[in-house]
Design a protein around this motif. Structure first.
Motif, PDB file in Angstrom:
ATOM      1  N   ASP A  25       0.776  -1.320  -0.178  1.00  0.00           N
ATOM      2  CA  ASP A  25      -0.307  -0.283  -0.050  1.00  0.00           C
ATOM      3  C   ASP A  25       0.603   1.066  -0.192  1.00  0.00           C
ATOM      4  OD1 ASP A  25      -2.436  -1.580  -0.003  1.00  0.00           O
ATOM      5  OD2 ASP A  25      -2.255  -1.545   2.111  1.00  0.00           O
ATOM      6  N   ARG A  26       1.684   1.468   0.916  1.00  0.00           N
ATOM      7  CA  ARG A  26       2.564   2.211   0.892  1.00  0.00           C
ATOM      8  C   ARG A  26       3.627   2.456  -0.516  1.00  0.00           C
ATOM      9  NH1 ARG A  26       8.097   3.573   1.471  1.00  0.00           N
ATOM     10  NH2 ARG A  26       8.485   1.481   1.781  1.00  0.00           N
ATOM     11  N   GLU A  28       2.119   1.418  -3.344  1.00  0.00           N
ATOM     12  CA  GLU A  28       0.961   2.089  -4.599  1.00  0.00           C
ATOM     13  C   GLU A  28       0.234   3.474  -3.914  1.00  0.00           C
ATOM     14  OE1 GLU A  28      -3.121   1.231  -5.459  1.00  0.00           O
ATOM     15  OE2 GLU A  28      -1.739  -0.606  -4.430  1.00  0.00           O
ATOM     16  N   SER A  29       1.207   4.254  -2.643  1.00  0.00           N
ATOM     17  CA  SER A  29       0.885   5.475  -3.128  1.00  0.00           C
ATOM     18  C   SER A  29       2.015   6.438  -3.549  1.00  0.00           C
ATOM     19  CB  SER A  29       0.943   5.719  -1.359  1.00  0.00           C
ATOM     20  OG  SER A  29       1.331   5.860  -0.694  1.00  0.00           O
ATOM     21  N   GLU A  30       3.204   5.935  -3.097  1.00  0.00           N
ATOM     22  CA  GLU A  30       4.550   6.092  -3.510  1.00  0.00           C
ATOM     23  C   GLU A  30       4.590   6.820  -5.476  1.00  0.00           C
ATOM     24  OE1 GLU A  30       7.331   7.938  -1.947  1.00  0.00           O
ATOM     25  OE2 GLU A  30       7.085   6.863   0.289  1.00  0.00           O
ATOM     26  N   LYS A  32       1.340   6.719  -7.116  1.00  0.00           N
ATOM     27  CA  LYS A  32       0.413   7.722  -7.737  1.00  0.00           C
ATOM     28  C   LYS A  32       0.893   8.871  -6.927  1.00  0.00           C
ATOM     29  CE  LYS A  32      -3.039   4.382  -6.686  1.00  0.00           C
ATOM     30  NZ  LYS A  32      -4.607   4.596  -5.783  1.00  0.00           N
ATOM     31  N   LYS A  33       1.736   9.165  -5.865  1.00  0.00           N
ATOM     32  CA  LYS A  33       2.449  10.252  -5.346  1.00  0.00           C
ATOM     33  C   LYS A  33       3.481  11.217  -6.407  1.00  0.00           C
ATOM     34  CE  LYS A  33       4.611  10.637  -1.783  1.00  0.00           C
ATOM     35  NZ  LYS A  33       5.158  10.558  -0.349  1.00  0.00           N
ATOM     36  N   GLU A  34       3.815  10.354  -7.176  1.00  0.00           N
ATOM     37  CA  GLU A  34       4.699  10.969  -8.210  1.00  0.00           C
ATOM     38  C   GLU A  34       4.229  10.831  -9.447  1.00  0.00           C
ATOM     39  OE1 GLU A  34       8.021  11.979  -7.441  1.00  0.00           O
ATOM     40  OE2 GLU A  34       7.908  10.825  -5.820  1.00  0.00           O
ATOM     41  N   GLY A  35       3.045  11.297  -9.505  1.00  0.00           N
ATOM     42  CA  GLY A  35       1.987  11.456 -10.269  1.00  0.00           C
ATOM     43  C   GLY A  35       1.609  10.032 -11.834  1.00  0.00           C
ATOM     44  N   GLU A  37      -0.470   6.484 -12.356  1.00  0.00           N
ATOM     45  CA  GLU A  37      -1.730   6.244 -12.429  1.00  0.00           C
ATOM     46  C   GLU A  37      -1.709   4.468 -12.855  1.00  0.00           C
ATOM     47  OE1 GLU A  37      -4.404   7.431 -15.697  1.00  0.00           O
ATOM     48  OE2 GLU A  37      -3.113   9.546 -15.585  1.00  0.00           O
ATOM     49  N   LYS A  79      14.546   6.120  -6.938  1.00  0.00           N
ATOM     50  CA  LYS A  79      13.814   6.332  -4.945  1.00  0.00           C
ATOM     51  C   LYS A  79      13.698   5.512  -4.479  1.00  0.00           C
ATOM     52  CE  LYS A  79       9.640   8.246  -3.452  1.00  0.00           C
ATOM     53  NZ  LYS A  79       8.304   9.704  -3.355  1.00  0.00           N
TER      54      LYS A  79
END
Length: 115
Positions: A25-26, A28-30, A32-35, A37, A79
């Protein structure tokens, strides 16, 4: 222009088997945070390595399919290289999904009859 990519990440969850879902989950959020989809996330469970090339003999495999700009892949690589829970990573560009055109059926050829 956004391209379609696949990211195969091998997670180092040694001693943290219960928290693998939280790690995914973390990550996946990384993305999404970078842009990026996210199109699909495949959790492929723990698998042993074919050969041991380091301190681990197995890892949790997770496959992300996502749409992103080409520069974003390099940014994600650098990253996740610093992330201690990502043991290995591999990125590959995929073909875009296109709608299949319906084929027109051709009439069957007549076979010549022998007399």
């Amino acid at each position: 222009m956004k391209n379609r990519y696949e990211a195969l990440l091998v997670l180092n969850a040694q001693g943290k088997e219960e928290s693998v879902h939280d790690i995914v989950d973390r990550l996946e959020s990384e993305f999404k945070k970078e842009g990026a989809e996210i199109e699909q996330v495949q959790k492929m469970d723990k698998r042993p390595f074919a050969y041991t090339a380091g301190p681990l003999d197995a890892g949790f495999y997770v496959n992300f399919i996502f749409h992103a700009e080409p520069e974003l892949v390099d940014k994600l690589k650098s990253k996740f290289k610093l992330d201690p829970e990502v043991y290995r990573q591999h990125y590959q560009r995929l073909r875009e999904i296109t709608e299949k055109k319906e084929r027109k059926e051709k009439p069957a050829k007549k076979l010549a009859r022998s007399k």
